[in-house]
Design a protein around this motif. Sequence first.
Motif, PDB file in Angstrom:
ATOM      1  N   UNK A 188       0.855  -1.188   0.000  1.00 33.60           N
ATOM      2  CA  UNK A 188       0.000   0.000   0.000  1.00 33.60           C
ATOM      3  C   UNK A 188       0.889   1.235   0.000  1.00 33.60           C
ATOM      4  N   UNK A 189       0.244   2.381  -0.112  1.00 34.42           N
ATOM      5  CA  UNK A 189       0.954   3.649   0.049  1.00 34.42           C
ATOM      6  C   UNK A 189       1.380   3.773   1.510  1.00 34.42           C
ATOM      7  N   UNK A 190       2.232   4.722   1.794  1.00 31.89           N
ATOM      8  CA  UNK A 190       2.727   4.936   3.157  1.00 31.89           C
ATOM      9  C   UNK A 190       1.678   5.564   4.058  1.00 31.89           C
ATOM     10  N   UNK A 220      11.230   2.783  -5.828  1.00 34.76           N
ATOM     11  CA  UNK A 220       9.954   2.848  -5.133  1.00 34.76           C
ATOM     12  C   UNK A 220       9.860   2.189  -3.770  1.00 34.76           C
ATOM     13  N   UNK A 221      10.872   1.439  -3.351  1.00 29.66           N
ATOM     14  CA  UNK A 221      10.780   0.666  -2.122  1.00 29.66           C
ATOM     15  C   UNK A 221      10.452   1.538  -0.906  1.00 29.66           C
ATOM     16  N   UNK A 222      11.041   2.690  -0.813  1.00 25.63           N
ATOM     17  CA  UNK A 222      10.822   3.557   0.348  1.00 25.63           C
ATOM     18  C   UNK A 222       9.464   4.255   0.310  1.00 25.63           C
ATOM     19  N   UNK A 223       8.725   4.093  -0.781  1.00 26.14           N
ATOM     20  CA  UNK A 223       7.427   4.765  -0.909  1.00 26.14           C
ATOM     21  C   UNK A 223       6.244   3.829  -0.665  1.00 26.14           C
ATOM     22  N   UNK A 224       6.517   2.564  -0.297  1.00 28.88           N
ATOM     23  CA  UNK A 224       5.419   1.613  -0.081  1.00 28.88           C
ATOM     24  C   UNK A 224       5.521   0.946   1.284  1.00 28.88           C
ATOM     25  N   UNK A 225       4.375   0.567   1.788  1.00 28.04           N
ATOM     26  CA  UNK A 225       4.279  -0.316   2.942  1.00 28.04           C
ATOM     27  C   UNK A 225       4.015  -1.719   2.432  1.00 28.04           C
ATOM     28  N   UNK A 226       4.570  -2.687   3.111  1.00 27.88           N
ATOM     29  CA  UNK A 226       4.288  -4.089   2.832  1.00 27.88           C
ATOM     30  C   UNK A 226       3.652  -4.662   4.093  1.00 27.88           C
TER      31      UNK A 226
END
Length: 187
Positions: A52-54, A153-159
Amino acid sequence: MRRKDREMDREFGLQVIDNSIYGTLAVLDSENKINNIPLSIIRDGEYLYFHSAKAGKKVDIFKKEPDVCISFVIDTNIPDNFSPSELESFKGDKSKAKELISNVFTTEFASTIVHGKVIPVEEKNIKINTLKLICEKYTPDKMEFFQLAVEAGLERVNIYQIKIDEISSKRKKYDSKGVEMKWMRLE
């Protein structure tokens, strides 16, 4: 499950998850309102993952309420179990009403419901692996661009991870003769 005759086993349920295009996640927010969120979900062993988004409503909800229910549905179809002449013979015959309801005004499907808790993933390697699995499922022909995309993009998403605590599955399907295949009958 009310219709035990349509119940399927755990392995079948995992296959439904793996073959679904998306799942819908239901969760209660702080106002006790149900939120139903469609997500691109992948499974890795006993865990489900999504991104998801942060920031946003679901991010806020997950911080306070981790208990969720996810549903998956595949193989939906309106069966055509009777020829036009057979259907014509049903007209005016009240004894055929149950057969009409069960075998004409119906839908074939396979579904799975999972209960679990949403946990944010912090470990970088798990995040990257999850994004790779998501991309392999949804955009397999674009994997040559994965590394560039994940670096940007890794730093811009939550997992998020959900352990499959409970799973139940059912199916309604007809064979080639128009007979419903009951519990675990595959052919």
